[in-house]
Design an enzyme around this catalytic site. Sequence first.
Site: not given
Length: 486
Positions: A46, A145, A175, A232, A237, A335
Amino acid sequence: MTEPSATFLLFGATGDLAHRMIFPSLYNLLADGLLPDDFLIIASGRSEFTDEEFRADIDKALRKFLAADRYDAEIAERLRAIIVYQPVEAGNAAQFKALGERLDGRLDKGVSVYLSTPPSLFAPTAQGLAEAGLITPKTRIAMEKPIGKDLASSKEVNDGIGALFAEEQIFRVDHYLGKETVQNLLALRFGNVMFEPLWNATAIDHVQITVGETVGLEGRVSYYDGVGALRDMVQNHVLQILSIIAMEPPARMDPTAVRDEKVKALRSLRPMTAETVKTHSVRGQYTPGAVGGQIVTGYADELGKPSETETFVALKAHIDNWRWQGVPFYLRTGKRLPARQSEILIQFKPVRHSIFGRNGGSGLEPNTLIIRLQPEEYIRLLIMSKRPGLEREVHLEEVTLDVSLTAAFAGQRRRIAYERLILDLLAGDATLFVRRDEVEAQWTWIDSIIDGWKEAGVKPSPYSSGNWGPSSAIALIERDGASWND
């Protein structure tokens, strides 16, 4: 669709992923002579840039994100020479028309479109391409994703893209499938005669999949809150790794055969209910603590407000088919954990009858196979061996057969996962990309967990940063007589 695309059209070219992964990958492919002849990269975002301004920006990114010994000014100049920049915003017909002028005469040579944008822009961007006459049978489209946030929104995204592209033209990116060690799972299982006969409920006690991160929100505040670890990481994954471990042997190594078997495994996942989520799932959220010797704040502090988004999830999954009946799959990701590591553990059952003593003094342990995906890459098999000595009673000790892929292939450069994926996209090979029915099978199972949490009122339990999640995650596996491989 066997001819490689001669044009790579990247939307979201000014973003972090493009700078950290996509352009360094294109640089490496160019350096190795793997890009097609007459190749052109059209970068789009953009922001307003001239070609030269954007090329200079990419050169800075290459110097920053490539390994110091990989950057070569001559190769960087060759890459800059094949990059042009075209500002395009979804819904701006004039800008799509200008993009079409950049592509003039190149459509017949094939175009690979890469959407490194928020999912909300996938369909509008594809629609803009269609209205500008830029979609042909030789156009492929890749999407990062997440593909939706649940089954319904996933179908909406897929319907929007599917209205303009045939399924064989659509490449959904995970990935993790570009990682050498994940691909090596196929080689390990189907390229070695000793593993496949044991790869079932007869010989395997349980499977563990761990994807641990030490980082917190790291600038992803606007995306992550309300999404959480289940959507997530597990939905894509972790479940992709699970599908490769659990799939039946495909008839051949081609996109259809491999993905047919993966989707069968995903559809065999036992849905969860409001009752089973209480015993088969754990939600957690990190609080202040220490990671790697550094004091870190809690999730709510980083966010600036209280939240019920989970930053950790542990699950006990079952695959209801002949091969895996009764074998639990323990999955965890989170995390602010103690280590950044992704690994698979295959725990075999004990030998049926021990000839080495009946009182537990022989030291006999079940065999374990550990496949580490990151940060190191290795395959480690723990087997029993006789301890040297002259004792009449045989004493066994666990020894390790260790194959370090980094050491075994020391002359080979460790490649960025995106190198493999971009190369396959250009070639039209969809084996390492996710098919629509895979995405929807993944979301079907994830939605059963989310619905179960809502119905049962399951809230995230706190865990101190630097720990492996809440104590209930340990109980999840230890009540079955097993333990996490930390």
